[in-house]
Design an enzyme around this catalytic site. Structure first.
Site, PDB file in Angstrom:
ATOM      1  CE1 TYR A 195       0.125  -5.790  13.566  1.00 15.61           C
ATOM      2  CE2 TYR A 195       0.514  -3.597  13.285  1.00 15.61           C
ATOM      3  CZ  TYR A 195      -0.584  -3.813  13.106  1.00 15.61           C
ATOM      4  OH  TYR A 195      -1.683  -4.017  12.673  1.00 15.61           O
ATOM      5  CG  HIS A 250       3.732 -11.667  11.535  1.00 14.62           C
ATOM      6  ND1 HIS A 250       4.129 -13.100  11.072  1.00 14.62           N
ATOM      7  CD2 HIS A 250       2.966 -11.479  10.663  1.00 14.62           C
ATOM      8  CE1 HIS A 250       3.658 -13.160   9.606  1.00 14.62           C
ATOM      9  NE2 HIS A 250       2.805 -12.022   9.711  1.00 14.62           N
ATOM     10  CE1 TYR A 297       1.047  -1.906   9.324  1.00 15.72           C
ATOM     11  CE2 TYR A 297       1.271  -0.268   7.963  1.00 15.72           C
ATOM     12  CZ  TYR A 297       1.282  -0.750   8.728  1.00 15.72           C
ATOM     13  OH  TYR A 297       0.657   0.253  10.322  1.00 15.72           O
ATOM     14  CG  ASN A 323       0.035  -7.723   3.438  1.00 19.63           C
ATOM     15  OD1 ASN A 323       0.181  -6.363   3.477  1.00 19.63           O
ATOM     16  ND2 ASN A 323      -1.579  -7.574   2.712  1.00 19.63           N
ATOM     17  CG  ASN A 325       0.067 -13.624   3.748  1.00 21.03           C
ATOM     18  OD1 ASN A 325       0.168 -14.368   2.963  1.00 21.03           O
ATOM     19  ND2 ASN A 325      -1.202 -13.035   5.188  1.00 21.03           N
TER      20      ASN A 325
END
Length: 186
Positions: free
Chosen positions: A14, A19, A64, A66, A112
């Protein structure tokens, strides 16, 4: 004490994604201020230092996106930290790439990580630096878009946006967030 939380997803898969722009801002602040964000605590990586006479913590949740609220709540509980002293930095689809927007309250707007922070803190009132990533082209899934990398054509905008986010966070260390918003929301 001020604490700055950059939202993102852990892991190399990632690393350069839209994000993870919150992580990118925290990494740049760490570089600027000579703070190592390596201490594993409260389900996140934390680094502490002193900047402009202010004690500062830089935080990257490792839960993560969320579940980011778990790290924020854990930090607040462990350090008896006030949410008023926090700045949450995250990617925003409703802000154009290259721009930042500062806010001190509002809904999650479908994000989120912010949804999780609101859920774990019980409030929508906290300081935010929203880093623009624009919306995907029609037909592209939002999750594929936010988990995609910034294209080469946006690298200069990305760098400028990270620098401006860092400047705003630094200004907020010694000025009210209202004053910081007045200066950086153009």
């Amino acid at each position: 004490m001020k604490w700055i939380v950059g939202l993102g997803n852990p892991g190399t898969a990632y690393q350069g994604t839209r994000h993870n722009v919150g992580f990118m801002v925290v990494d740049e602040l760490a570089r600027r201020w000579g703070i190592k964000v390596t201490q594993s605590k409260c389900k996140g990586l934390i680094g502490e230092g002193n900047v402009a006479g202010t004690k500062v913590a830089l935080i990257k949740p490792m839960t993560y996106m969320n579940l980011s609220g778990e790290t924020v709540r854990g930090y607040m509980d462990y350090y008896k930290a006030s949410l008023e002293d926090a700045i949450i930095v995250y990617d925003d689809l409703d802000t154009a790439t290259g721009k930042i927007r500062l806010r001190y309250q509002g809904s999650a707007g479908g994000h989120n990580g912010i949804k999780s922070i609101i859920q774990h803190t019980g409030t929508q009132t906290f300081n935010r630096i929203r880093v623009g990533i624009s919306r995907p082209q029609t037909g592209m899934s939002i999750s594929d878009y936010v988990l995609g990398n910034f294209p080469k054509s946006e690298q200069e905008l990305l760098k400028a946006m990270i620098d401006e986010s860092c400047d705003a966070a630094e200004f907020a260390l010694t000025n009210s967030f209202e004053r910081t918003m007045a200066k950086y929301n153009r």
